[in-house]
Design an enzyme around this catalytic site. Structure first.
Site, PDB file in Angstrom:
ATOM      1  N   HIS A 143      37.802  37.816  41.779  1.00 13.71           N
ATOM      2  CA  HIS A 143      39.137  38.061  42.366  1.00 13.71           C
ATOM      3  C   HIS A 143      39.037  38.041  43.901  1.00 13.71           C
ATOM      4  O   HIS A 143      39.356  39.019  44.572  1.00 13.71           O
ATOM      5  CB  HIS A 143      39.725  39.400  41.887  1.00 13.71           C
ATOM      6  CG  HIS A 143      41.231  39.447  42.047  1.00 13.71           C
ATOM      7  ND1 HIS A 143      42.071  39.999  41.113  1.00 13.71           N
ATOM      8  CD2 HIS A 143      42.045  38.989  43.031  1.00 13.71           C
ATOM      9  CE1 HIS A 143      43.327  39.904  41.525  1.00 13.71           C
ATOM     10  NE2 HIS A 143      43.331  39.283  42.694  1.00 13.71           N
TER      11      HIS A 143
ATOM     12  N   ARG B 161      46.889  35.470  37.494  1.00 14.87           N
ATOM     13  CA  ARG B 161      46.423  36.716  36.889  1.00 14.87           C
ATOM     14  C   ARG B 161      45.693  36.375  35.588  1.00 14.87           C
ATOM     15  O   ARG B 161      46.039  35.405  34.912  1.00 14.87           O
ATOM     16  CB  ARG B 161      47.612  37.634  36.562  1.00 14.87           C
ATOM     17  CG  ARG B 161      48.235  38.294  37.774  1.00 14.87           C
ATOM     18  CD  ARG B 161      47.359  39.393  38.353  1.00 14.87           C
ATOM     19  NE  ARG B 161      47.991  40.110  39.444  1.00 14.87           N
ATOM     20  CZ  ARG B 161      47.756  39.890  40.755  1.00 14.87           C
ATOM     21  NH1 ARG B 161      46.895  38.966  41.129  1.00 14.87           N
ATOM     22  NH2 ARG B 161      48.367  40.608  41.674  1.00 14.87           N
TER      23      ARG B 161
HETATM   24  C1  GLV Z   1      46.122  39.688  44.803  1.00 20.84           C
HETATM   25  O1  GLV Z   1      45.840  39.289  43.704  1.00 20.84           O
HETATM   26  C2  GLV Z   1      47.430  40.117  45.212  1.00 20.84           C
HETATM   27  O2  GLV Z   1      48.344  40.101  44.375  1.00 20.84           O
HETATM   28  O3  GLV Z   1      47.604  40.512  46.373  1.00 20.84           O
END
Ligand code: GLV
Length: 301
Positions: free
Chosen positions: A264, A216
């Site tokens: 992401h 994260r």
């Molecule tokens: C993606 O970052 C998830 O946590 O599924």
């Protein structure tokens, strides 16, 4: 069984794809979008969620399970109105773990073999081959020993990299940071890991080492990482996650020569395999069998 499907989906089409995949995997259930579910608030017994907006589960007072479609539940747990005492399950999707292992392998290969350096050299019109080293000469430290960390470690070991996997209950981190040239973060985001990758962490890393953040954004103190890159102490950072997503285009990461960004996208939950995972857990709930992948709210993952 009435189920509300709620989340911060990219668009109506993504919501629809999830709805179809889930309804196909568990056709006997009554699947409702968040708006439709409001009319049956007292009958809805399960919430299947993908980072729902805070407060969106408050109307459902008879939930027996909250099943996340996301592996990381940090945003979900940050919702103060989340009904207390209702079990929460996070997503453990084999297709997602496989995708994460692919991304980690790509980043590791590119760092160890200098492919990001060649990219910069091409831009600058430089023709220069680097010394070629073997995979067994490039030790990798994987932070996190959960589903993702284990999948990544196994894939890298199969590729010949010496891998150490670290968990927060494990050995002191600083000596390990000094002993590895690539550090891959796959920790869950909790109160204990927020900001863990800070000035002290980077200073403990080996000169010329590289960071791959697949966890994260909030694990990293951005200014500290930029300072370590600018000083040349770290050679490169591959970043998939950020404090703000999308990352504002004014942020220095976008243009930093030693940063490679992904939006992401290292590993998305796969609708097809994840729907089967959800269906299996909801059937377990129906039949009073133990639920899989339960979150410990106190621990934060
Ligand atoms: C993606 O970052 C998830 O946590 O599924």
């Amino acid at each position: 069984m009435k189920i509300v499907l709620a989340g911060d989906f990219d668009d109506a089409e993504e919501h629809q794809r999830w709805h179809e995949a889930l309804a196909q995997a568990l056709p006997e259930a009554h699947w409702l979008g968040a708006d439709a579910a409001a009319a049956y608030a007292d009958e809805v017994s399960v919430a299947v969620v993908a980072n729902p907006p805070p407060g969106s589960l408050a109307p459902f007072r008879h939930l027996r399970l909250i099943q996340s479609l996301w592996a990381g539940v940090d945003r979900l747990l940050a919702d103060a109105s989340l009904p207390a005492g209702v079990p929460i399950a996070r997503m453990v999707d084999p297709a997602m773990s496989a995708a994460m292992a692919e991304t980690a392998l790509w980043a590791t290969l590119a760092l160890h073999r200098g492919f990001f350096t060649y990219q910069r050299q091409q831009r600058d019109g430089v023709w220069r081959a680097l010394a070629q080293r073997r995979a067994d000469e490039a030790p990798v430290l994987v932070l996190g020993r959960g589903e993702m960390g284990r999948a990544v470690a196994a894939r890298l070991r199969a590729q010949g990299y010496p891998v150490t996997a670290w968990g927060r209950d494990g050995a002191p981190l600083a000596p390990l940071l000094a002993a590895h040239e690539i550090v891959i973060n796959l920790l869950p985001l909790t109160a204990a890991t927020r900001g863990l990758l800070d000035r002290r962490f980077f200073a403990a890393m080996r000169e010329g080492a590289a960071l791959v953040n697949l966890g994260r954004g909030a694990h990293v103190v951005d200014d500290d990482l930029l300072a370590a890159l600018d000083a040349g102490h770290l050679s490169h950072a591959v970043l998939d996650v950020f404090h703000a997503e999308p990352l504002p285009t004014s942020h220095r990461y976008w243009t930093h020569a030693r940063v490679t960004m992904l939006p992401h996208a290292a590993a998305a939950t796969d609708e097809r395999s994840a729907a089967a995972v959800v269906a299996a857990n909801l059937r377990a709930l129906e039949h009073g069998r133990p639920l899989a992948h339960l979150v410990d709210r106190g621990r934060g993952y």
